[in-house]
Design a protein around this motif. Structure first.
Motif, PDB file in Angstrom:
ATOM      1  N   TRP A  21       0.842  -1.196   0.000  1.00  0.00           N
ATOM      2  CA  TRP A  21       0.000   0.000   0.000  1.00  0.00           C
ATOM      3  C   TRP A  21       0.880   1.250   0.000  1.00  0.00           C
ATOM      4  CZ3 TRP A  21      -5.008   1.183  -0.670  1.00  0.00           C
ATOM      5  CH2 TRP A  21      -5.466   2.428  -0.252  1.00  0.00           C
ATOM      6  N   GLN A  22       0.546   2.190  -0.868  1.00  0.00           N
ATOM      7  CA  GLN A  22       1.346   3.406  -0.995  1.00  0.00           C
ATOM      8  C   GLN A  22       0.747   4.536  -0.166  1.00  0.00           C
ATOM      9  OE1 GLN A  22       4.323   3.678  -3.113  1.00  0.00           O
ATOM     10  NE2 GLN A  22       4.059   1.471  -2.838  1.00  0.00           N
ATOM     11  N   GLY A  23       1.557   5.083   0.725  1.00  0.00           N
ATOM     12  CA  GLY A  23       1.105   6.203   1.536  1.00  0.00           C
ATOM     13  C   GLY A  23       0.531   5.761   2.868  1.00  0.00           C
ATOM     14  N   GLU A  24      -0.061   6.720   3.566  1.00  0.00           N
ATOM     15  CA  GLU A  24      -0.601   6.436   4.888  1.00  0.00           C
ATOM     16  C   GLU A  24      -1.797   5.495   4.809  1.00  0.00           C
ATOM     17  OE1 GLU A  24      -1.322   9.891   7.264  1.00  0.00           O
ATOM     18  OE2 GLU A  24       0.725  10.661   7.047  1.00  0.00           O
ATOM     19  N   TYR A  25      -2.064   4.815   5.918  1.00  0.00           N
ATOM     20  CA  TYR A  25      -3.175   3.863   5.974  1.00  0.00           C
ATOM     21  C   TYR A  25      -4.459   4.626   6.288  1.00  0.00           C
ATOM     22  CZ  TYR A  25       0.344   0.280   5.646  1.00  0.00           C
ATOM     23  OH  TYR A  25       1.380  -0.502   5.199  1.00  0.00           O
ATOM     24  N   THR A  26      -5.161   4.961   5.230  1.00  0.00           N
ATOM     25  CA  THR A  26      -6.350   5.798   5.304  1.00  0.00           C
ATOM     26  C   THR A  26      -7.605   4.957   5.526  1.00  0.00           C
ATOM     27  OG1 THR A  26      -6.624   5.596   2.918  1.00  0.00           O
ATOM     28  CG2 THR A  26      -5.283   7.444   3.710  1.00  0.00           C
ATOM     29  N   ASP A  27      -8.738   5.632   5.606  1.00  0.00           N
ATOM     30  CA  ASP A  27     -10.019   4.926   5.693  1.00  0.00           C
ATOM     31  C   ASP A  27     -10.244   4.075   4.444  1.00  0.00           C
ATOM     32  OD1 ASP A  27     -10.489   6.131   8.119  1.00  0.00           O
ATOM     33  OD2 ASP A  27     -11.797   7.700   7.316  1.00  0.00           O
ATOM     34  N   GLU A  28      -9.720   4.518   3.320  1.00  0.00           N
ATOM     35  CA  GLU A  28      -9.842   3.735   2.087  1.00  0.00           C
ATOM     36  C   GLU A  28      -9.159   2.382   2.240  1.00  0.00           C
ATOM     37  OE1 GLU A  28      -8.540   3.958  -2.667  1.00  0.00           O
ATOM     38  OE2 GLU A  28      -8.028   5.589  -1.288  1.00  0.00           O
ATOM     39  N   TYR A  29      -7.974   2.396   2.850  1.00  0.00           N
ATOM     40  CA  TYR A  29      -7.294   1.114   3.080  1.00  0.00           C
ATOM     41  C   TYR A  29      -8.099   0.265   4.064  1.00  0.00           C
ATOM     42  CZ  TYR A  29      -4.096  -2.497   4.480  1.00  0.00           C
ATOM     43  OH  TYR A  29      -3.569  -3.731   4.735  1.00  0.00           O
ATOM     44  N   ALA A  30      -8.552   0.868   5.149  1.00  0.00           N
ATOM     45  CA  ALA A  30      -9.285   0.121   6.169  1.00  0.00           C
ATOM     46  C   ALA A  30     -10.536  -0.541   5.611  1.00  0.00           C
ATOM     47  CB  ALA A  30      -9.643   1.047   7.326  1.00  0.00           C
ATOM     48  N   ALA A  31     -11.106   0.041   4.554  1.00  0.00           N
ATOM     49  CA  ALA A  31     -12.332  -0.503   3.971  1.00  0.00           C
ATOM     50  C   ALA A  31     -12.067  -1.655   3.001  1.00  0.00           C
ATOM     51  CB  ALA A  31     -13.091   0.603   3.249  1.00  0.00           C
ATOM     52  N   LEU A  32     -10.809  -1.912   2.679  1.00  0.00           N
ATOM     53  CA  LEU A  32     -10.511  -2.983   1.730  1.00  0.00           C
ATOM     54  C   LEU A  32     -10.851  -4.344   2.332  1.00  0.00           C
ATOM     55  CD1 LEU A  32      -6.985  -1.932   0.373  1.00  0.00           C
ATOM     56  CD2 LEU A  32      -9.166  -1.802  -0.859  1.00  0.00           C
ATOM     57  N   PRO A  33     -11.457  -5.235   1.553  1.00  0.00           N
ATOM     58  CA  PRO A  33     -11.659  -6.599   2.050  1.00  0.00           C
ATOM     59  C   PRO A  33     -10.351  -7.374   2.021  1.00  0.00           C
ATOM     60  CG  PRO A  33     -12.386  -6.436  -0.227  1.00  0.00           C
ATOM     61  CD  PRO A  33     -12.000  -5.044   0.191  1.00  0.00           C
ATOM     62  N   ALA A  34     -10.285  -8.456   2.761  1.00  0.00           N
ATOM     63  CA  ALA A  34      -9.111  -9.321   2.690  1.00  0.00           C
ATOM     64  C   ALA A  34      -8.980  -9.844   1.264  1.00  0.00           C
ATOM     65  CB  ALA A  34      -9.249 -10.468   3.667  1.00  0.00           C
ATOM     66  N   PRO A  35      -7.791  -9.810   0.696  1.00  0.00           N
ATOM     67  CA  PRO A  35      -7.642 -10.191  -0.707  1.00  0.00           C
ATOM     68  C   PRO A  35      -7.783 -11.693  -0.914  1.00  0.00           C
ATOM     69  CG  PRO A  35      -5.496  -9.808   0.272  1.00  0.00           C
ATOM     70  CD  PRO A  35      -6.505  -9.402   1.304  1.00  0.00           C
ATOM     71  N   ASP A  36      -8.156 -12.052  -2.136  1.00  0.00           N
ATOM     72  CA  ASP A  36      -8.164 -13.443  -2.555  1.00  0.00           C
ATOM     73  C   ASP A  36      -6.707 -13.889  -2.696  1.00  0.00           C
ATOM     74  OD1 ASP A  36      -8.274 -15.866  -3.892  1.00  0.00           O
ATOM     75  OD2 ASP A  36      -9.791 -15.232  -5.327  1.00  0.00           O
ATOM     76  N   PRO A  37      -6.307 -14.989  -2.076  1.00  0.00           N
ATOM     77  CA  PRO A  37      -4.917 -15.423  -2.210  1.00  0.00           C
ATOM     78  C   PRO A  37      -4.459 -15.571  -3.658  1.00  0.00           C
ATOM     79  CG  PRO A  37      -6.016 -16.694  -0.512  1.00  0.00           C
ATOM     80  CD  PRO A  37      -7.078 -15.859  -1.174  1.00  0.00           C
ATOM     81  N   ALA A  38      -5.383 -15.954  -4.537  1.00  0.00           N
ATOM     82  CA  ALA A  38      -5.029 -16.140  -5.947  1.00  0.00           C
ATOM     83  C   ALA A  38      -4.570 -14.833  -6.589  1.00  0.00           C
ATOM     84  CB  ALA A  38      -6.219 -16.711  -6.714  1.00  0.00           C
ATOM     85  N   GLN A  39      -5.016 -13.716  -6.033  1.00  0.00           N
ATOM     86  CA  GLN A  39      -4.608 -12.407  -6.545  1.00  0.00           C
ATOM     87  C   GLN A  39      -3.100 -12.232  -6.454  1.00  0.00           C
ATOM     88  OE1 GLN A  39      -6.666  -9.170  -4.566  1.00  0.00           O
ATOM     89  NE2 GLN A  39      -5.143  -7.646  -5.208  1.00  0.00           N
ATOM     90  N   PHE A  40      -2.475 -12.898  -5.482  1.00  0.00           N
ATOM     91  CA  PHE A  40      -1.033 -12.806  -5.284  1.00  0.00           C
ATOM     92  C   PHE A  40      -0.342 -14.148  -5.537  1.00  0.00           C
ATOM     93  CE2 PHE A  40      -2.777  -9.339  -2.721  1.00  0.00           C
ATOM     94  CZ  PHE A  40      -1.957  -8.278  -3.084  1.00  0.00           C
ATOM     95  N   ASP A  41      -1.040 -15.022  -6.273  1.00  0.00           N
ATOM     96  CA  ASP A  41      -0.501 -16.350  -6.587  1.00  0.00           C
ATOM     97  C   ASP A  41      -0.165 -17.144  -5.331  1.00  0.00           C
ATOM     98  OD1 ASP A  41      -0.649 -15.945  -9.386  1.00  0.00           O
ATOM     99  OD2 ASP A  41       1.245 -14.842  -9.348  1.00  0.00           O
ATOM    100  N   MET A  42      -0.995 -17.001  -4.315  1.00  0.00           N
ATOM    101  CA  MET A  42      -0.820 -17.737  -3.072  1.00  0.00           C
ATOM    102  C   MET A  42      -1.862 -18.851  -2.962  1.00  0.00           C
ATOM    103  SD  MET A  42       1.739 -16.414  -1.541  1.00  0.00           S
ATOM    104  CE  MET A  42       2.782 -15.025  -1.986  1.00  0.00           C
ATOM    105  N   PRO A  43      -1.518 -19.957  -2.295  1.00  0.00           N
ATOM    106  CA  PRO A  43      -2.490 -21.051  -2.150  1.00  0.00           C
ATOM    107  C   PRO A  43      -3.609 -20.682  -1.192  1.00  0.00           C
ATOM    108  CG  PRO A  43      -0.520 -21.499  -0.867  1.00  0.00           C
ATOM    109  CD  PRO A  43      -0.217 -20.256  -1.674  1.00  0.00           C
ATOM    110  N   ALA A  44      -4.810 -21.137  -1.498  1.00  0.00           N
ATOM    111  CA  ALA A  44      -5.962 -20.850  -0.641  1.00  0.00           C
ATOM    112  C   ALA A  44      -6.110 -21.872   0.481  1.00  0.00           C
ATOM    113  CB  ALA A  44      -7.241 -20.804  -1.475  1.00  0.00           C
TER     114      ALA A  44
END
Length: 279
Positions: free
Chosen positions: A160-183
């Motif tokens: 994440w670029q910059g300070e941890y804003t309300d926009e960041y706080a509102a993000l859902p947990a990412p899908d592991p596949a988005q980062f090529d990680m096993p689920a």
């Protein structure tokens, strides 16, 4: 390269020594010695020392603890430096840079020049409370869903670029596949990066007065490609706390790493810059 095991009473610390010349030690956390192979190769004219922190890689611990505190890690590094014959120049990465700052504060005669690369210290940030919530967020995902989901959440937080804003706080947990990680959840919860064992590293408070009083030349480094992400911001603000500006190094947070780890940096360029800074 020679490998040694140093018994400290409550740990067996494995360290490696290669080459001859002015001693240069390289440390990380939770990275062990294997991560410094490419950077070590850039210094054939130096004695290079690398080590595995207690409880990681080849080093074991018998203290009944699982936490990775900078104070204990610094005492281990001090013991290695005493064993090889210091003082040393020291390159320290990530959590290892936090260990190194404590080392210089506690044992100022051990290090001639410290290059602390992107130490992830939360409380130097102006948005420290939000950053701590962001850190706790990926740890919560790890505890709930396992390594793949936890690592994906960590990558979302750390990129994440910059300070941890309300926009960041509102993000859902990412899908592991988005980062090529096993689920799939392997059931383990002992990862030193995603679990609770390294909380003391990101919660560390630099001992500014002791660092300024030490004879050690302290250089805080930041990767040119890290942008305005978490560890770039912590580097910049740690440097300011010490009354200096962060020195820009090639590549990103792992800029010294070779291609064998899957997120290669630029170890040759990084080595040139490190040699320049060390003098």
């Amino acid at each position: 390269m020679e490998t040694h095991v140093l018994e400290t009473g409550d740990a067996a610390i494995t360290y490696d020594v290669s080459g001859e010349g002015r001693p240069l030690m390289m440390i990380g956390q939770p990275m062990d010695a294997s991560g410094f192979a490419a950077l070590r190769d850039q210094f054939p004219d130096r004695m290079v020392i690398t080590y595995d922190p207690r409880g990681l890689g080849r080093s074991t611990r018998s203290d009944g603890r699982t936490d990775n505190t900078p104070e204990v890690q610094a005492a281990d590094v001090h013991a290695v430096i005493q064993a090889v014959g210091g003082p040393v120049d020291l390159f320290a990465s990530s959590g290892g840079a936090v260990t190194a700052l404590e080392l210089v504060a506690a044992y100022p005669d051990d290090v001639v020049t410290l290059v602390a690369h992107e130490p992830p210290i939360i409380d130097v940030l102006p948005d420290a409370a939000a950053a701590r919530r962001a850190r706790d967020g990926f740890m919560d995902v790890y505890q709930a869903k396992g390594w793949g989901s936890g690592m994906a959440a960590f990558l979302q937080m750390s990129s994440w670029q910059g300070e941890y804003t309300d926009e960041y706080a509102a993000l859902p947990a990412p899908d592991p596949a988005q980062f090529d990680m096993p689920a799939a959840d392997d059931g383990r919860r002992d990862d030193p990066l995603l679990g609770t064992s390294s909380l003391a590293i990101t919660d560390y408070h630099p001992r500014v007065d002791a660092l300024k009083a030490a004879s050690t030349r302290v250089v805080i480094a930041v990767g040119e490609e890290t942008g305005d992400a978490f560890t770039a911001r912590t580097a910049v603000h740690t440097a300011r706390l010490l009354g200096q500006e962060a020195v820009v190094f090639p590549s990103h947070h792992g800029g010294f790493i070779g291609g064998e780890f899957g997120w290669a940096g630029k170890p040759e360029e990084f080595g040139v810059k490190l040699r320049e800074v060390l003098g």
